[in-house]
Design an enzyme around this catalytic site. Structure first.
Site, PDB file in Angstrom:
ATOM      1  CB  CYS A 165      -0.942  -0.004   1.191  1.00  0.00           C
ATOM      2  SG  CYS A 165      -1.959  -1.494   1.235  1.00  0.00           S
ATOM      3  CG  HIS A 305      -2.000   3.874   6.008  1.00  0.00           C
ATOM      4  ND1 HIS A 305      -1.941   3.760   4.637  1.00  0.00           N
ATOM      5  CD2 HIS A 305      -2.181   2.612   6.487  1.00  0.00           C
ATOM      6  CE1 HIS A 305      -2.059   2.487   4.295  1.00  0.00           C
ATOM      7  NE2 HIS A 305      -2.210   1.769   5.396  1.00  0.00           N
ATOM      8  CD  GLU A 316      -1.701   7.119  10.052  1.00  0.00           C
ATOM      9  OE1 GLU A 316      -1.305   7.952   9.214  1.00  0.00           O
ATOM     10  OE2 GLU A 316      -2.628   6.302   9.816  1.00  0.00           O
ATOM     11  CE  LYS A 337      -5.531   4.108   2.745  1.00  0.00           C
ATOM     12  NZ  LYS A 337      -4.621   5.238   3.045  1.00  0.00           N
ATOM     13  CG  HIS A 342      -6.436   0.694   1.609  1.00  0.00           C
ATOM     14  ND1 HIS A 342      -5.520   1.425   0.886  1.00  0.00           N
ATOM     15  CD2 HIS A 342      -5.710  -0.038   2.513  1.00  0.00           C
ATOM     16  CE1 HIS A 342      -4.305   1.154   1.324  1.00  0.00           C
ATOM     17  NE2 HIS A 342      -4.401   0.275   2.307  1.00  0.00           N
ATOM     18  CG  PHE A 403      -0.270  -6.159   4.147  1.00  0.00           C
ATOM     19  CD1 PHE A 403      -0.747  -5.484   5.256  1.00  0.00           C
ATOM     20  CD2 PHE A 403      -1.159  -6.912   3.401  1.00  0.00           C
ATOM     21  CE1 PHE A 403      -2.087  -5.558   5.621  1.00  0.00           C
ATOM     22  CE2 PHE A 403      -2.503  -6.991   3.752  1.00  0.00           C
ATOM     23  CZ  PHE A 403      -2.966  -6.312   4.866  1.00  0.00           C
TER      24      PHE A 403
END
Length: 417
Positions: A165, A305, A316, A337, A342, A403
């Site tokens: 991502c 994010h 975060e 998002k 996403h 990831f």
């Protein structure tokens, strides 16, 4: 050596809430959700039956049918978004030195739908290998950048970044570095993804990564909300034209903003889960600030994010408090998002574009779908919940985490002559 300045002179977007930059921005500031029941296949047996698909898109409006059939949807999306960005940059193609213009693209997965189709067709046959001759060139993750360079004849640096991502943010940072180090005058960069497929939805469901709020898809992506239950899969593309400042000035280009810096880091913790204290997220923001030569107090906001996962949003938020301290309470934080879903490898591109448009218009898009506060997240932080907020912004940052523990952060700032 003295590093060259890098500015943004073109933007393009194809998203679940708008198929052009103008439509995308209007969707953002009006808090539009792009989530809806899946139309690409029968998802009735899937745990998650909705996604943020691109809507009202006919590839033949942009690409010749014969050529379009040679491209996976992720590459088609890349071509459409990059075409808008190149047109927006308004190059004189007759005088442009195309040896000094490159393409660095990002995609986390690439041609997943193409791979799925070919494998299912083989499985349904008698064992005789009958594969489409375009199977491999449609599937590989680097081909979108290849198509872009071929269309325009751009012969500069050309490759694809793959960091899940974080892919398109890494692409933007690489393009930024290639220009400021003198290897190119301009770069087409960004990312695209088209993973709303049987394999994509099934795979992420098996990881328990997706929201299963099938009764109300539009409210399913709810970053920082207590009742969040996973991310909503999105698709699309974002494209930016980055250009060396003097090169842009010499040709009279319209400049959106300056790229101030980029940061990268690794969690070195787990293949999918974030570091619980946001260590990698903290480091990537500090690295970005250091690269930009700015202090935390110079930053007006962060496009987080913010995927709407139980662990990620907490980690975060902790990282932001660690980096910005008391100043964090004066900033606007948001997660777009909540509206787009996403977009995986394309997330960083469309979210950086959101930040650039916030600089231009003085508006921070909202984090929609918030109803209940999470006791694990500091309530004094301003997440721009539910309604866009006007604000004079000069410096914004955009976070993307992938990831494998890949973290990337880009900083954009208003141009100072």
């Amino acid at each position: 050596m003295e590093l060259r300045r890098v500015v943004v002179t073109g933007l393009g977007a194809l998203t679940p809430i708008g198929n052009t930059i103008e439509e995308y921005w209007n969707g953002l500031i009006n808090g539009v959700s792009g989530a809806a029941p899946i139309t690409y296949f029968d998802a009735s047996k899937f745990k998650t039956q909705f996604a943020c698909e691109v809507k009202n898109f006919n590839v033949e409006d942009f690409i010749d049918r014969k050529e379009a059939r040679k491209m996976d949807r992720y590459a088609q999306y890349a071509m459409v978004a990059s075409d808008e960005a190149v047109k927006d940059a308004n190059f004189d193609m007759e005088t442009l030195d195309k040896d000094r213009v490159g393409v660095i693209w990002g995609s986390g997965i690439g041609g997943l739908e193409t791979f799925q189709i070919e494998v299912l067709n083989y499985s349904a046959g008698d064992g005789t290998p009958k594969f489409n001759p375009f199977f491999i060139p449609k599937m590989i993750a680097d081909i979108a950048g290849g198509h872009i360079s071929i269309k325009y004849g751009f012969r500069g640096p050309n490759f694809t970044t793959v960091s899940a991502c974080a892919s398109s943010t890494n692409a933007i940072i690489d393009a930024f570095n290639y220009i400021r180090l003198g290897h190119a005058d301009a770069m087409i960069t960004g990312g695209s993804e088209a993973a709303v497929t049987i394999a994509g939805m099934g795979g992420f469901n098996a990881m328990h990564a997706l929201s299963t709020r099938n009764d109300d898809p539009k409210s399913a992506s709810r970053p920082m909300d207590k009742d969040r239950d996973g991310f909503v899969l999105g698709e699309g593309a974002g494209a930016l034209v980055l250009e060396e400042y003097e090169h842009a000035i010499a040709r009279g280009a319209t400049i959106y903003c300056e790229i101030g810096g980029g940061g990268m880091s690794a969690d070195a913790h787990h293949i999918t889960a974030p570091h619980p204290e946001g260590l990698g997220a903290k480091n990537v923001m500090l690295n970005c600030l250091r690269d930009a030569g700015l202090q935390p107090t110079d930053v007006d906001g962060v496009n987080m994010h913010g995927t709407s996962t139980p662990l990620g949003d907490i980690a975060e938020s902790k990282a932001i408090l660690h980096v910005f301290g008391e100043h964090a309470y004066t900033m606007n934080l948001n997660s777009t998002k909540s509206m787009t879903g996403h977009l995986l490898g394309a997330a960083g591109a469309i979210e950086t574009i959101s930040s650039i448009l916030s600089l231009k218009y003085g508006i921070i898009p909202p984090t929609i779908n918030h109803t209940t506060s999470d006791e694990n997240i500091d309530p004094r932080l301003n997440f721009t919940f539910n309604t866009a907020q006007k604000r004079d912004v000069k410096v914004l940052m955009s976070n993307t985490f992938g990831f494998g523990g890949h973290n990337a952060c880009v900083l954009v700032k208003k141009l100072e002559i």
